[in-house]
Design a protein around this motif. Structure first.
Motif, PDB file in Angstrom:
ATOM      1  N   ALA A  51       0.847  -1.194   0.000  1.00 32.98           N
ATOM      2  CA  ALA A  51       0.000   0.000   0.000  1.00 32.98           C
ATOM      3  C   ALA A  51       0.885   1.248   0.000  1.00 32.98           C
ATOM      4  CB  ALA A  51      -0.899  -0.014   1.227  1.00 32.98           C
ATOM      5  N   PRO A  52       0.326   2.399  -0.381  1.00 35.66           N
ATOM      6  CA  PRO A  52       1.113   3.640  -0.379  1.00 35.66           C
ATOM      7  C   PRO A  52       1.776   3.944   0.974  1.00 35.66           C
ATOM      8  CG  PRO A  52      -0.943   3.991  -1.547  1.00 35.66           C
ATOM      9  CD  PRO A  52      -1.011   2.618  -0.940  1.00 35.66           C
ATOM     10  N   ASP A  53       1.159   3.492   2.074  1.00 32.83           N
ATOM     11  CA  ASP A  53       1.761   3.736   3.388  1.00 32.83           C
ATOM     12  C   ASP A  53       2.814   2.689   3.761  1.00 32.83           C
ATOM     13  OD1 ASP A  53       0.344   1.448   4.064  1.00 32.83           O
ATOM     14  OD2 ASP A  53      -0.927   2.440   5.559  1.00 32.83           O
ATOM     15  N   GLY A  54       3.082   1.735   2.838  1.00 30.80           N
ATOM     16  CA  GLY A  54       4.100   0.723   3.068  1.00 30.80           C
ATOM     17  C   GLY A  54       3.586  -0.565   3.681  1.00 30.80           C
ATOM     18  N   SER A  55       2.319  -0.597   4.048  1.00 33.43           N
ATOM     19  CA  SER A  55       1.774  -1.816   4.661  1.00 33.43           C
ATOM     20  C   SER A  55       1.421  -2.846   3.586  1.00 33.43           C
ATOM     21  CB  SER A  55       0.536  -1.481   5.498  1.00 33.43           C
ATOM     22  OG  SER A  55      -0.494  -0.974   4.673  1.00 33.43           O
ATOM     23  N   PRO A  56       1.460  -4.142   3.949  1.00 34.50           N
ATOM     24  CA  PRO A  56       1.126  -5.181   2.968  1.00 34.50           C
ATOM     25  C   PRO A  56      -0.382  -5.239   2.716  1.00 34.50           C
ATOM     26  CG  PRO A  56       1.691  -6.172   5.073  1.00 34.50           C
ATOM     27  CD  PRO A  56       1.893  -4.696   5.218  1.00 34.50           C
ATOM     28  N   VAL A  57      -0.749  -5.486   1.461  1.00 30.56           N
ATOM     29  CA  VAL A  57      -2.136  -5.655   1.060  1.00 30.56           C
ATOM     30  C   VAL A  57      -2.284  -7.092   0.570  1.00 30.56           C
ATOM     31  CG1 VAL A  57      -3.945  -4.915  -0.537  1.00 30.56           C
ATOM     32  CG2 VAL A  57      -2.302  -3.236   0.351  1.00 30.56           C
ATOM     33  N   PRO A  58      -3.102  -7.917   1.226  1.00 30.35           N
ATOM     34  CA  PRO A  58      -3.240  -9.305   0.797  1.00 30.35           C
ATOM     35  C   PRO A  58      -3.976  -9.419  -0.540  1.00 30.35           C
ATOM     36  CG  PRO A  58      -4.691  -8.857   2.672  1.00 30.35           C
ATOM     37  CD  PRO A  58      -3.904  -7.613   2.410  1.00 30.35           C
ATOM     38  N   LEU A  59      -3.371 -10.160  -1.468  1.00 31.58           N
ATOM     39  CA  LEU A  59      -3.974 -10.378  -2.784  1.00 31.58           C
ATOM     40  C   LEU A  59      -4.361 -11.834  -3.007  1.00 31.58           C
ATOM     41  CD1 LEU A  59      -1.592  -8.241  -5.005  1.00 31.58           C
ATOM     42  CD2 LEU A  59      -3.823  -7.597  -4.091  1.00 31.58           C
ATOM     43  N   GLY A  60      -3.675 -12.745  -2.331  1.00 32.49           N
ATOM     44  CA  GLY A  60      -3.974 -14.159  -2.488  1.00 32.49           C
ATOM     45  C   GLY A  60      -3.228 -14.968  -1.455  1.00 32.49           C
ATOM     46  N   GLU A  61      -3.682 -16.212  -1.296  1.00 34.15           N
ATOM     47  CA  GLU A  61      -3.028 -17.117  -0.361  1.00 34.15           C
ATOM     48  C   GLU A  61      -3.361 -18.537  -0.768  1.00 34.15           C
ATOM     49  OE1 GLU A  61      -4.706 -15.974   3.374  1.00 34.15           O
ATOM     50  OE2 GLU A  61      -6.539 -17.143   3.064  1.00 34.15           O
ATOM     51  N   GLY A  62      -2.601 -19.458  -0.213  1.00 37.10           N
ATOM     52  CA  GLY A  62      -2.871 -20.853  -0.508  1.00 37.10           C
ATOM     53  C   GLY A  62      -1.828 -21.752   0.087  1.00 37.10           C
ATOM     54  N   GLU A  63      -1.823 -22.968  -0.429  1.00 41.00           N
ATOM     55  CA  GLU A  63      -0.921 -24.003   0.059  1.00 41.00           C
ATOM     56  C   GLU A  63      -0.072 -24.530  -1.090  1.00 41.00           C
ATOM     57  OE1 GLU A  63      -1.243 -28.574   1.759  1.00 41.00           O
ATOM     58  OE2 GLU A  63      -2.980 -27.251   1.933  1.00 41.00           O
ATOM     59  N   ILE A  64       1.177 -24.820  -0.793  1.00 42.24           N
ATOM     60  CA  ILE A  64       2.051 -25.455  -1.766  1.00 42.24           C
ATOM     61  C   ILE A  64       1.687 -26.941  -1.790  1.00 42.24           C
ATOM     62  CG2 ILE A  64       4.439 -25.945  -2.411  1.00 42.24           C
ATOM     63  CD1 ILE A  64       3.606 -22.915  -2.495  1.00 42.24           C
ATOM     64  N   LEU A  65       1.267 -27.443  -2.939  1.00 43.51           N
ATOM     65  CA  LEU A  65       0.781 -28.810  -3.061  1.00 43.51           C
ATOM     66  C   LEU A  65       1.862 -29.781  -3.530  1.00 43.51           C
ATOM     67  CD1 LEU A  65      -2.590 -27.918  -4.783  1.00 43.51           C
ATOM     68  CD2 LEU A  65      -2.204 -28.373  -2.343  1.00 43.51           C
ATOM     69  N   GLU A  66       2.671 -29.350  -4.503  1.00 43.51           N
ATOM     70  CA  GLU A  66       3.740 -30.191  -5.057  1.00 43.51           C
ATOM     71  C   GLU A  66       4.949 -29.316  -5.343  1.00 43.51           C
ATOM     72  OE1 GLU A  66       2.963 -32.821  -8.473  1.00 43.51           O
ATOM     73  OE2 GLU A  66       0.851 -32.304  -8.171  1.00 43.51           O
ATOM     74  N   VAL A  67       6.128 -29.863  -5.093  1.00 39.34           N
ATOM     75  CA  VAL A  67       7.371 -29.164  -5.396  1.00 39.34           C
ATOM     76  C   VAL A  67       8.358 -30.178  -5.960  1.00 39.34           C
ATOM     77  CG1 VAL A  67       9.253 -27.750  -4.496  1.00 39.34           C
ATOM     78  CG2 VAL A  67       6.991 -27.592  -3.457  1.00 39.34           C
ATOM     79  N   ASP A  68       8.805 -29.931  -7.186  1.00 35.63           N
ATOM     80  CA  ASP A  68       9.819 -30.771  -7.826  1.00 35.63           C
ATOM     81  C   ASP A  68      10.760 -29.850  -8.607  1.00 35.63           C
ATOM     82  OD1 ASP A  68      11.311 -32.798  -8.952  1.00 35.63           O
ATOM     83  OD2 ASP A  68       9.745 -33.412 -10.371  1.00 35.63           O
ATOM     84  N   PRO A  69      11.676 -29.140  -7.885  1.00 36.96           N
ATOM     85  CA  PRO A  69      12.542 -28.176  -8.553  1.00 36.96           C
ATOM     86  C   PRO A  69      13.505 -28.852  -9.523  1.00 36.96           C
ATOM     87  CG  PRO A  69      12.866 -28.155  -6.143  1.00 36.96           C
ATOM     88  CD  PRO A  69      11.919 -29.249  -6.472  1.00 36.96           C
ATOM     89  N   PRO A  70      13.831 -28.280 -10.637  1.00 33.77           N
ATOM     90  CA  PRO A  70      13.209 -27.098 -11.230  1.00 33.77           C
ATOM     91  C   PRO A  70      12.178 -27.483 -12.290  1.00 33.77           C
ATOM     92  CG  PRO A  70      15.257 -27.524 -12.357  1.00 33.77           C
ATOM     93  CD  PRO A  70      15.049 -28.652 -11.355  1.00 33.77           C
ATOM     94  N   ARG A  71      11.315 -28.430 -11.986  1.00 29.41           N
ATOM     95  CA  ARG A  71      10.392 -28.931 -13.002  1.00 29.41           C
ATOM     96  C   ARG A  71       8.926 -28.617 -12.762  1.00 29.41           C
ATOM     97  NH1 ARG A  71      14.512 -32.546 -12.613  1.00 29.41           N
ATOM     98  NH2 ARG A  71      13.678 -33.720 -10.879  1.00 29.41           N
TER      99      ARG A  71
END
Length: 155
Positions: A51-71
């Motif tokens: 935000a203009p005052d420097g505070s965070p503005v939430p736009l989205g959230e969730g959970e990491i379901l799968e991770v297979d770097p770098p694929r």
């Protein structure tokens, strides 16, 4: 419903992966929004703007379901930027990276688990985001898009 986006980028899989998970890099092509997580299966992530005052503005959230770097990276997504998109519920975004030759990659982004007739704000920004990612990786420059003009150009 699902939306599929495919792009070819002159970058190694490792460099492309880093551009997807690094919050500072991500902000450069994602309309200034930062995505923060430790990117391990089951971990939470948050997407925020400033935000203009420097505070965070939430736009989205969730959970990491799968991770297979770098694929491959799969994550749930609850959009938070408006009441309309909040009502759409939880969708899923999957990033798939495949090397092409020694210097390029095919990036496939599948945004699925969308309600039939979903609000296009949920997926309509992907062409701009992926074009910005490609431009930044290949040139080091920021890409001007309608989204970057509206929401901020990143860092």
């Amino acid at each position: 419903m699902e939306k599929v986006f495919e792009i070819y980028i002159r970058a190694t899989p490792e460099r492309l992966w880093q551009a997807i998970i690094d919050p500072d890099i991500r902000a450069k092509y994602n309309f200034g929004a930062r995505v923060s997580s430790d990117f391990t299966p089951g971990a939470r992530y948050e997407m925020t703007a400033t935000a203009p005052d420097g505070s965070p503005v939430p736009l989205g959230e969730g959970e990491i379901l799968e991770v297979d770097p770098p694929r491959r990276l799969a994550q749930s997504m609850q959009a938070l930027w408006s009441d309309e998109v909040k009502r759409e519920g939880i969708s899923r975004v999957t990033w798939e990276i495949q090397p092409v030759g020694d210097d390029s990659c095919r990036l496939l982004v599948v945004h699925d688990h969308l309600l039939e007739g979903a609000n296009d704000e949920l997926y309509g920004g992907w062409p701009m985001i992926l074009s910005g990612l490609k431009t930044w990786l290949e040139t080091g420059e920021l890409l001007t898009t309608p989204g970057s003009l509206r929401y901020g150009r990143g860092n």
